[in-house]
Every structure is written in structure tokens, then in C-alpha cells.
Scaffold this active site. Structure first.
Site, PDB file in Angstrom:
ATOM      1  N   ASP A   1      28.888 -27.769  12.000  1.00 29.90           N
ATOM      2  CA  ASP A   1      27.481 -27.761  11.858  1.00 29.90           C
ATOM      3  C   ASP A   1      26.866 -29.200  12.139  1.00 29.90           C
ATOM      4  OD1 ASP A   1      26.802 -25.278  10.873  1.00 29.90           O
ATOM      5  OD2 ASP A   1      27.493 -25.918   9.073  1.00 29.90           O
TER       6      ASP A   1
ATOM      7  N   ASP B   1      30.582 -24.834  17.307  1.00 29.69           N
ATOM      8  CA  ASP B   1      29.540 -24.007  16.859  1.00 29.69           C
ATOM      9  C   ASP B   1      29.100 -23.424  17.873  1.00 29.69           C
ATOM     10  OD1 ASP B   1      27.824 -22.583  15.291  1.00 29.69           O
ATOM     11  OD2 ASP B   1      27.166 -24.322  13.955  1.00 29.69           O
TER      12      ASP B   1
ATOM     13  N   ILE C   1      27.091 -20.650  18.270  1.00 26.08           N
ATOM     14  CA  ILE C   1      25.678 -20.271  18.147  1.00 26.08           C
ATOM     15  C   ILE C   1      25.306 -20.969  16.836  1.00 26.08           C
ATOM     16  CG2 ILE C   1      23.686 -18.764  17.891  1.00 26.08           C
ATOM     17  CD1 ILE C   1      25.514 -16.750  19.800  1.00 26.08           C
TER      18      ILE C   1
ATOM     19  N   THR D   1      22.183 -18.660  14.272  1.00 23.77           N
ATOM     20  CA  THR D   1      22.378 -17.316  14.526  1.00 23.77           C
ATOM     21  C   THR D   1      21.493 -16.425  14.092  1.00 23.77           C
ATOM     22  OG1 THR D   1      24.853 -17.359  14.583  1.00 23.77           O
ATOM     23  CG2 THR D   1      24.007 -15.094  14.244  1.00 23.77           C
TER      24      THR D   1
ATOM     25  N   GLU E   1      33.692 -22.450  14.133  1.00 25.19           N
ATOM     26  CA  GLU E   1      32.947 -21.679  12.932  1.00 25.19           C
ATOM     27  C   GLU E   1      33.538 -20.124  12.934  1.00 25.19           C
ATOM     28  OE1 GLU E   1      28.533 -20.521  11.377  1.00 25.19           O
ATOM     29  OE2 GLU E   1      28.928 -20.944  13.494  1.00 25.19           O
TER      30      GLU E   1
END
Length: 265
Positions: free
Chosen positions: A220, A93, A95, A98, A77
């Protein structure tokens, strides 16, 4: 051996590597959140946040994959886009959630998946604050902290708890709110927690009966969709097609068609 049945040794290796790196990266980010600064900036919109810990956690994962499997491709990401020659591609990903991380809410996760030309091979989602590690491998089922999990057995749409998420752009959220307006009167209730990876895992563990979202990126959904599917969920788009990150529905099999009928408008 068919393309759908990868070598057991490969799955074992990928599961170990993804699990180890998710825990290290997630715990590093959690420790960093307790530090003096989180270094917040924005990306696609003023509400699309990123921190120094997102970038640091992605570096931990990318360095770990590179050291162990230098021929693999990696897509992250926070900008990682490395080509490979092995046929295995990683989706990272660091985090997921976020905004929750910035606001010190516990519902964020580190999501790592690895796939080949026929789909995802392994998926790992680690929620550091919750202390939960969700893992799946193709054809092997899904686990939470080592214990097998299954989706719910909900058959009545009216009693279904449904998770969803919204886009960063206000105009897109207005469209999504219109869909929600049509859906909410046909189900038990709606939840919006802020981490798509965890939403997918919650459906896998039977904490939701269904989850849908539009506009997701590959990193995601890659790990969580596999975890949900291996836990018995049915997955797809809103029109009866195969699942895609940009339009994803997962649910207990008995209500999938009913949810699709509400979303496919």
C-alpha cells in the site's frame, strides 16, 4: 558509491519498467471494468473486496518483472511471494482502492515500487481514470506526468487539509474514528478517498497538507511514501520514528510535529 546512491543505470531501468507495467496493468484493469463482469469476492472481511481484475493486473506486473529481471523478489497484494537473489524486491498493489473500483469511482490506482536493503529505490503510482502517473526515484525527486512536483508549504495546522483512511474491520474503524474526533477540530478539514497510494501522491503534489493512516500493508505504502518524501514531505510514524506501513504520517515539514502531537496519544 554508497548504498544510498544506487547506480544511475539501475534507477533508470527500474523507473522505466515500473512505469510501463503500471500503465499496462492499470489500463487493462480499467478496460476490464467496462466488461460484463468484475468477479467480486472477499478476503479478510466481508468489506475487503477483490476482483478478477486485481488478480489479472497483478499477473501482468509479475510476468513483466519476471521477464525483465528474473532474479528479483516480488511481493504482491494478491498473493505473489517470490524470493530473489539480486537484492531488489518489488512491491505490487495492482488495484489500490478496490472498493472504489467496484463502485466505479475514479479514485483507484496501480502502485509499484522496488527497493533494496536500505529502502525504496523507485515508486510509481498510476491512476488510469485520472490519467495521472506519479513517479519517484531515490534522490531524484518526484514527478506527475513528467513534471516535477513539491509538497505544500503549509505552516499553520489550523489551515491544513488532511487525508486519512480506515481499516476493513469495524472494531478498528471505531478506534480510528476516536482519533479523528480529536484531530478534526484542529485542522481545516479531513478527506477520505479510499486509495492510500493516491493519498500519498496527493500529499506529494500539495493537494493535501498531511496524510496519516494505520494498518497499511507494505504494498500500500511503498511507492507512495517514496514519492511523497522525494517531493519534500516529511515522513514517519506517530511517535517521531521512521515511517512504517502500519503507522504512517506524511506532511509538509512545518506541521509534521504538530500533527504527530495530535496522533501520538
Amino acid at each position: 558509491m554508497t548504498a544510498d546512491a544506487p547506480p544511475a543505470a539501475l534507477l533508470d531501468e527500474l523507473v522505466r519498467l515500473a512505469s510501463d507495467l503500471a500503465v499496462v496493468a492499470g489500463d487493462t484493469a480499467r478496460a476490464g471494468r467496462r466488461g460484463a463482469t468484475i468477479g467480486v469476492s472477499t478476503k479478510s472481511t466481508s468489506t475487503d473486496l477483490v476482483t478478477i481484475h486485481d488478480k489479472a493486473a497483478e499477473l501482468v506486473v509479475v510476468d513483466g518483472i519476471t521477464a525483465a529481471r528474473s532474479a528479483d523478489a516480488i511481493i504482491g497484494e494478491e498473493g505473489t511471494d517470490r524470493t530473489g537473489t539480486s537484492g531488489v524486491t518489488w512491491y505490487v498493489d495492482p488495484i489500490d482502492g478496490t472498493t472504489n473500483f467496484v463502485y466505479d469511482l475514479p479514485l483507484w490506482s496501480t502502485s509499484i515500487a522496488a527497493g533494496d536493503a536500505t529502502g525504496m529505490l523507485v515508486g510509481v503510482v498510476y491512476a488510469p481514470v485520472l490519467g495521472e502517473l506519479f513517479v519517484a526515484a531515490r534522490g531524484r525527486g518526484a514527478t506527475l506526468n513528467g513534471t516535477p512536483i513539491r509538497c505544500s508549504d503549509r505552516t499553520d495546522l489550523a489551515l491544513a487539509l488532511v487525508g486519512t483512511g480506515f481499516a476493513y474491520r469495524a472494531e478498528t474503524r471505531r478506534v480510528q474514528a476516536g482519533v479523528l474526533h480529536e484531530l478534526i477540530g484542529s485542522v481545516r478539514d479531513i478527506r477520505r478517498l479510499g486509495s492510500a497510494a493516491l493519498d500519498l501522491c496527493f500529499a506529494a503534489a500539495g493537494r493535501y497538507d498531511a496524510y496519516y493512516e494505520t494498518g497499511l500493508s507494505p504494498w500500500d505504502a511503498a511507492a507512495g511514501e517514496l514519492i511523497a518524501r522525494e517531493a519534500g514531505c516529511r515522513t514517519g510514524d506517530f511517535h517521531g520514528g521512521p515511517p512504517v506501513p502500519g503507522e504512517l504520517l506524511v506532511s509538509t515539514p512545518a506541521i509534521f510535529d504538530a500533527v504527530t502531537a495530535l496522533l501520538d496519544r
